[in-house]
Design a protein around this motif. Structure first.
Motif, PDB file in Angstrom:
ATOM      1  N   THR A  96      44.789  31.061  21.555  1.00 34.26           N
ATOM      2  CA  THR A  96      45.891  31.828  22.143  1.00 34.26           C
ATOM      3  C   THR A  96      47.146  31.622  21.317  1.00 34.26           C
ATOM      4  OG1 THR A  96      44.944  31.117  24.244  1.00 34.26           O
ATOM      5  CG2 THR A  96      47.039  32.330  24.330  1.00 34.26           C
ATOM      6  N   GLY A  97      47.658  32.690  20.719  1.00 33.28           N
ATOM      7  CA  GLY A  97      48.929  32.608  20.002  1.00 33.28           C
ATOM      8  C   GLY A  97      50.079  32.940  20.928  1.00 33.28           C
ATOM      9  N   ARG A  98      49.841  33.903  21.810  1.00 30.77           N
ATOM     10  CA  ARG A  98      50.891  34.328  22.748  1.00 30.77           C
ATOM     11  C   ARG A  98      50.244  34.816  24.042  1.00 30.77           C
ATOM     12  NH1 ARG A  98      56.332  35.968  22.363  1.00 30.77           N
ATOM     13  NH2 ARG A  98      56.879  37.402  24.045  1.00 30.77           N
ATOM     14  N   LEU A  99      50.862  34.421  25.153  1.00 26.80           N
ATOM     15  CA  LEU A  99      50.357  34.824  26.479  1.00 26.80           C
ATOM     16  C   LEU A  99      51.568  35.222  27.316  1.00 26.80           C
ATOM     17  CD1 LEU A  99      48.118  34.892  28.710  1.00 26.80           C
ATOM     18  CD2 LEU A  99      48.553  32.460  29.050  1.00 26.80           C
ATOM     19  N   ASP A 100      51.722  36.513  27.550  1.00 28.99           N
ATOM     20  CA  ASP A 100      52.919  37.038  28.217  1.00 28.99           C
ATOM     21  C   ASP A 100      52.492  37.638  29.561  1.00 28.99           C
ATOM     22  OD1 ASP A 100      55.297  38.156  28.894  1.00 28.99           O
ATOM     23  OD2 ASP A 100      55.437  39.505  27.180  1.00 28.99           O
ATOM     24  N   VAL A 101      52.735  36.889  30.641  1.00 25.85           N
ATOM     25  CA  VAL A 101      52.240  37.290  31.966  1.00 25.85           C
ATOM     26  C   VAL A 101      53.392  37.798  32.832  1.00 25.85           C
ATOM     27  CG1 VAL A 101      50.993  36.554  34.039  1.00 25.85           C
ATOM     28  CG2 VAL A 101      50.480  35.472  31.842  1.00 25.85           C
ATOM     29  N   SER A 102      53.183  38.932  33.499  1.00 25.14           N
ATOM     30  CA  SER A 102      54.125  39.408  34.528  1.00 25.14           C
ATOM     31  C   SER A 102      53.447  39.289  35.881  1.00 25.14           C
ATOM     32  CB  SER A 102      54.501  40.870  34.282  1.00 25.14           C
ATOM     33  OG  SER A 102      55.253  40.989  33.107  1.00 25.14           O
ATOM     34  N   TYR A 103      54.063  38.553  36.775  1.00 26.55           N
ATOM     35  CA  TYR A 103      53.516  38.368  38.127  1.00 26.55           C
ATOM     36  C   TYR A 103      54.132  39.432  39.026  1.00 26.55           C
ATOM     37  CZ  TYR A 103      51.955  33.909  36.218  1.00 26.55           C
ATOM     38  OH  TYR A 103      51.355  32.944  35.442  1.00 26.55           O
ATOM     39  N   ARG A 104      53.302  40.363  39.486  1.00 25.70           N
ATOM     40  CA  ARG A 104      53.832  41.538  40.173  1.00 25.70           C
ATOM     41  C   ARG A 104      53.692  41.485  41.687  1.00 25.70           C
ATOM     42  NH1 ARG A 104      54.449  45.864  36.396  1.00 25.70           N
ATOM     43  NH2 ARG A 104      54.058  45.067  34.312  1.00 25.70           N
ATOM     44  N   ALA A 105      52.676  40.750  42.144  1.00 26.20           N
ATOM     45  CA  ALA A 105      52.480  40.584  43.591  1.00 26.20           C
ATOM     46  C   ALA A 105      51.659  39.323  43.794  1.00 26.20           C
ATOM     47  CB  ALA A 105      51.738  41.794  44.169  1.00 26.20           C
ATOM     48  N   PRO A 106      51.843  38.629  44.930  1.00 28.10           N
ATOM     49  CA  PRO A 106      51.051  37.420  45.159  1.00 28.10           C
ATOM     50  C   PRO A 106      49.574  37.762  45.333  1.00 28.10           C
ATOM     51  CG  PRO A 106      52.395  37.953  47.080  1.00 28.10           C
ATOM     52  CD  PRO A 106      52.806  38.897  46.005  1.00 28.10           C
ATOM     53  N   ALA A 107      48.726  36.838  44.875  1.00 28.32           N
ATOM     54  CA  ALA A 107      47.272  37.034  44.992  1.00 28.32           C
ATOM     55  C   ALA A 107      46.721  36.061  46.035  1.00 28.32           C
ATOM     56  CB  ALA A 107      46.604  36.798  43.633  1.00 28.32           C
ATOM     57  N   ALA A 108      45.952  36.590  46.956  1.00 31.57           N
ATOM     58  CA  ALA A 108      45.431  35.779  48.070  1.00 31.57           C
ATOM     59  C   ALA A 108      44.468  34.704  47.566  1.00 31.57           C
ATOM     60  CB  ALA A 108      44.723  36.681  49.076  1.00 31.57           C
ATOM     61  N   ILE A 109      44.580  33.524  48.148  1.00 29.50           N
ATOM     62  CA  ILE A 109      43.733  32.397  47.735  1.00 29.50           C
ATOM     63  C   ILE A 109      42.298  32.556  48.250  1.00 29.50           C
ATOM     64  CG2 ILE A 109      44.209  30.932  49.758  1.00 29.50           C
ATOM     65  CD1 ILE A 109      44.136  29.604  46.171  1.00 29.50           C
ATOM     66  N   ASP A 110      42.121  33.312  49.324  1.00 30.79           N
ATOM     67  CA  ASP A 110      40.786  33.383  49.948  1.00 30.79           C
ATOM     68  C   ASP A 110      40.028  34.659  49.578  1.00 30.79           C
ATOM     69  OD1 ASP A 110      42.466  35.070  51.312  1.00 30.79           O
ATOM     70  OD2 ASP A 110      41.794  34.471  53.317  1.00 30.79           O
ATOM     71  N   LYS A 111      40.475  35.338  48.536  1.00 30.93           N
ATOM     72  CA  LYS A 111      39.772  36.555  48.077  1.00 30.93           C
ATOM     73  C   LYS A 111      39.544  36.458  46.574  1.00 30.93           C
ATOM     74  CE  LYS A 111      40.135  38.955  52.007  1.00 30.93           C
ATOM     75  NZ  LYS A 111      40.862  37.956  52.791  1.00 30.93           N
ATOM     76  N   PRO A 112      38.425  37.015  46.094  1.00 29.59           N
ATOM     77  CA  PRO A 112      38.223  37.005  44.637  1.00 29.59           C
ATOM     78  C   PRO A 112      39.244  37.892  43.937  1.00 29.59           C
ATOM     79  CG  PRO A 112      36.505  38.284  45.727  1.00 29.59           C
ATOM     80  CD  PRO A 112      37.333  37.685  46.818  1.00 29.59           C
ATOM     81  N   VAL A 113      39.573  37.518  42.716  1.00 31.74           N
ATOM     82  CA  VAL A 113      40.409  38.387  41.882  1.00 31.74           C
ATOM     83  C   VAL A 113      39.528  38.993  40.796  1.00 31.74           C
ATOM     84  CG1 VAL A 113      42.606  37.210  42.272  1.00 31.74           C
ATOM     85  CG2 VAL A 113      41.133  36.436  40.414  1.00 31.74           C
ATOM     86  N   THR A 114      39.887  40.201  40.379  1.00 27.59           N
ATOM     87  CA  THR A 114      39.180  40.822  39.258  1.00 27.59           C
ATOM     88  C   THR A 114      40.152  40.969  38.093  1.00 27.59           C
ATOM     89  OG1 THR A 114      39.678  43.047  40.056  1.00 27.59           O
ATOM     90  CG2 THR A 114      37.582  42.101  40.715  1.00 27.59           C
ATOM     91  N   LEU A 115      39.630  40.722  36.912  1.00 28.45           N
ATOM     92  CA  LEU A 115      40.435  40.824  35.689  1.00 28.45           C
ATOM     93  C   LEU A 115      39.785  41.838  34.770  1.00 28.45           C
ATOM     94  CD1 LEU A 115      40.164  37.510  36.470  1.00 28.45           C
ATOM     95  CD2 LEU A 115      41.873  37.429  34.670  1.00 28.45           C
TER      96      LEU A 115
END
Ligand SMILES: CC(C)(COP(=O)(O)OP(=O)(O)OC[C@H]1O[C@@H](n2cnc3c(N)ncnc32)[C@H](O)[C@@H]1OP(=O)(O)O)[C@@H](O)C(=O)NCCC(=O)NCCSC(=O)Cc1ccccc1
Length: 154
Positions: A96-115
Motif C-alpha cells: 500500500t503506497g496510499r490509502l485515502d478513505v472517506s467515511y460516509r455513513a456508519p456501518a452496523a457491527i452485526d451485519k456483513p459489509v460488502t466491498l
C-alpha cells in the motif's frame, strides 16, 4: 462466485493481519474476481471490531479490509497481466503506497459489509484502485488506493 478459489488462498506465505490465511488472529478476508477489473469481498465483523459505540464498525477495521481487498486485487491482477495463475512462478507482491478513505455513513457491527473494488489504472510499478464499502445496501465508505509493486523479498 464461491466456486473460484479466493485470491488470498492462492497467494503464498501471507501473514497479513487483514488478509493472511497464515495469521490465526487476523481478519482473514476473502476476495473474488467478478469481472475483468472488478472484485468482491464480504466481511462479517465481530463484536470486538466495534467503534466506541458498540453498534458500529471501527474505522481502522474498515480501512484494513479496504486496504487488503484492494491490494490483494492488485496482486491478482499482477499475475493476470503476467499471464500466470496467482501463486505460480516468481512471487508478485504489492504494498500500500496510499490509502485515502472517506467515511460516509456508519456501518452496523452485526451485519456483513460488502466491498467492491475496481482497477482504475495500471502501469508497470503501480495500480490505482477504487473501492466502495456498503452495509445493508447503504454506501458507508469509499476509498482510492495506490498499490505499488515491490520486490519478491519485500
Ligand atoms: C513501496 C513504496 C510504497 C514505494 O516505493 P518507492 O521506491 O518509493 O517507489 P517509487 O518511487 O519507485 O514509485 C513507484 C510508483 O509508485 C508511486 N508511488 C510511490 N509511493 C507512493 C505513495 N506513497 N503514494 C502515491 N504514489 C506512490 C510513484 O509515484 C511511482 O509512480 P510512477 O511509476 O512514477 O507513475 C515504499 O514507499 C514503501 O515501502 N512504503 C511502505 C509501504 C507499506 O509499509 N505499506 C503498508 C504495508 S502493505 C499492506 O499492508 C498491504 C498488503 C497486504 C497483503 C499483502 C501485501 C501487502
Amino acid at each position: 462466485m464461491t466456486e473460484q478459489p479466493a485470491i488470498q488462498d492462492l497467494i503464498p506465505a501471507n501473514h497479513c493481519f487483514g488478509c493472511g490465511p497464515d495469521n490465526d488472529l487476523g481478519l482473514q478476508i476473502k476476495s473474488y474476481w467478478t469481472g475483468q477489473d472488478k472484485s468482491l469481498c464480504t466481511f462479517a465483523p465481530q463484536p470486538h471490531h466495534s467503534a466506541g459505540p458498540v453498534q458500529y464498525i471501527n474505522g481502522g477495521i474498515i480501512a484494513t479490509v479496504i486496504d487488503c481487498h484492494t491490494i490483494c486485487t492488485a496482486i491478482a491482477d499482477g499475475y493476470r497481466q503476467a499471464g500466470r495463475e496467482v501463486g505460480t512462478g516468481d512471487k508478485i507482491w504489492y504494498a500500500t503506497g496510499r490509502l485515502d478513505v472517506s467515511y460516509r455513513a456508519p456501518a452496523a457491527i452485526d451485519k456483513p459489509v460488502t466491498l467492491e473494488a475496481t482497477i482504475v489504472e495500471r502501469s508497470e510499478r503501480k495500480t490505482l484502485l477504487h473501492c466502495e464499502l456498503s452495509s445493508e445496501g447503504r454506501l458507508c465508505a469509499t476509498a482510492d488506493v495506490v498499490a505499488v509493486r515491490v520486490p519478491d523479498g519485500w
